[in-house]
Scaffold this motif. Sequence first.
Motif, PDB file in Angstrom:
ATOM      1  N   PHE A 149      -4.338   8.117   0.079  1.00 62.41           N
ATOM      2  CA  PHE A 149      -3.759   7.592   1.322  1.00 62.41           C
ATOM      3  C   PHE A 149      -2.454   8.315   1.644  1.00 62.41           C
ATOM      4  O   PHE A 149      -1.689   8.683   0.735  1.00 62.41           O
ATOM      5  CB  PHE A 149      -3.443   6.103   1.190  1.00 62.41           C
ATOM      6  CG  PHE A 149      -4.628   5.190   1.084  1.00 62.41           C
ATOM      7  CD1 PHE A 149      -5.914   5.675   0.903  1.00 62.41           C
ATOM      8  CD2 PHE A 149      -4.460   3.814   1.170  1.00 62.41           C
ATOM      9  CE1 PHE A 149      -6.995   4.824   0.805  1.00 62.41           C
ATOM     10  CE2 PHE A 149      -5.528   2.945   1.074  1.00 62.41           C
ATOM     11  CZ  PHE A 149      -6.797   3.455   0.880  1.00 62.41           C
TER      12      PHE A 149
ATOM     13  N   ASP B  85     -10.833  -1.196  -1.807  1.00 65.90           N
ATOM     14  CA  ASP B  85      -9.852  -1.035  -0.722  1.00 65.90           C
ATOM     15  C   ASP B  85     -10.090  -2.038   0.401  1.00 65.90           C
ATOM     16  O   ASP B  85      -9.298  -2.113   1.345  1.00 65.90           O
ATOM     17  CB  ASP B  85      -9.914   0.374  -0.143  1.00 65.90           C
ATOM     18  CG  ASP B  85      -9.468   1.443  -1.128  1.00 65.90           C
ATOM     19  OD1 ASP B  85     -10.121   2.509  -1.178  1.00 65.90           O
ATOM     20  OD2 ASP B  85      -8.478   1.211  -1.845  1.00 65.90           O
TER      21      ASP B  85
ATOM     22  N   VAL C 124       0.857  -1.190   0.000  1.00 62.51           N
ATOM     23  CA  VAL C 124       0.000   0.000   0.000  1.00 62.51           C
ATOM     24  C   VAL C 124       0.891   1.238   0.000  1.00 62.51           C
ATOM     25  O   VAL C 124       0.814   2.082  -0.881  1.00 62.51           O
ATOM     26  CB  VAL C 124      -0.932   0.018   1.222  1.00 62.51           C
ATOM     27  CG1 VAL C 124      -1.736   1.323   1.266  1.00 62.51           C
ATOM     28  CG2 VAL C 124      -1.866  -1.189   1.190  1.00 62.51           C
TER      29      VAL C 124
ATOM     30  N   VAL D 164      -3.601   3.935  -4.667  1.00 64.93           N
ATOM     31  CA  VAL D 164      -3.931   4.739  -3.481  1.00 64.93           C
ATOM     32  C   VAL D 164      -3.325   6.141  -3.524  1.00 64.93           C
ATOM     33  O   VAL D 164      -3.585   6.945  -2.619  1.00 64.93           O
ATOM     34  CB  VAL D 164      -3.484   4.033  -2.181  1.00 64.93           C
ATOM     35  CG1 VAL D 164      -4.032   2.610  -2.114  1.00 64.93           C
ATOM     36  CG2 VAL D 164      -1.966   4.040  -2.039  1.00 64.93           C
TER      37      VAL D 164
ATOM     38  N   MET E  15      -6.563   7.004   5.355  1.00 66.11           N
ATOM     39  CA  MET E  15      -7.230   6.595   4.116  1.00 66.11           C
ATOM     40  C   MET E  15      -8.447   7.483   3.881  1.00 66.11           C
ATOM     41  O   MET E  15      -9.345   7.541   4.722  1.00 66.11           O
ATOM     42  CB  MET E  15      -7.652   5.128   4.219  1.00 66.11           C
ATOM     43  CG  MET E  15      -6.494   4.188   4.486  1.00 66.11           C
ATOM     44  SD  MET E  15      -7.000   2.454   4.515  1.00 66.11           S
ATOM     45  CE  MET E  15      -7.869   2.385   6.088  1.00 66.11           C
TER      46      MET E  15
END
Length: 120
Positions: free
Chosen positions: A66, A88, A48, A62, A81
Amino acid sequence: QVQLVESGGDLVQPGGSLRLSCAASGRIFSINAMGWYRQAPGKERELVAVSSGGSTNYADSVKGRFTIPRDNAKNMVDLQMNSLKPEDTGVYYCYGRLQKYRYAVEYDYWGQGTQVTVSS
């Protein structure tokens, strides 16, 4: 013994926000990389975002949504987030690459995972 403990997983609606936290404890000399991975049902674990050497690497999926605020003094990293999407959804794992002693080899450590579900 080194432990990474996550918290903050929850059920959230699409478009919502959620913040995960991870704290590393135990015998730690240096944390050289710290961040988050996730695993969706039926899929492999994927990166991530990971912070290392003053820079952060984000997954394309992301970027812009994020961020991973990191507190080096407290050996903590969060995952903020925003604009969450159903894709997700998954188990989010805290990751750390660290040294337990000054001249020790680096090892990878993982938290136990926390569930994030994005659904209406």
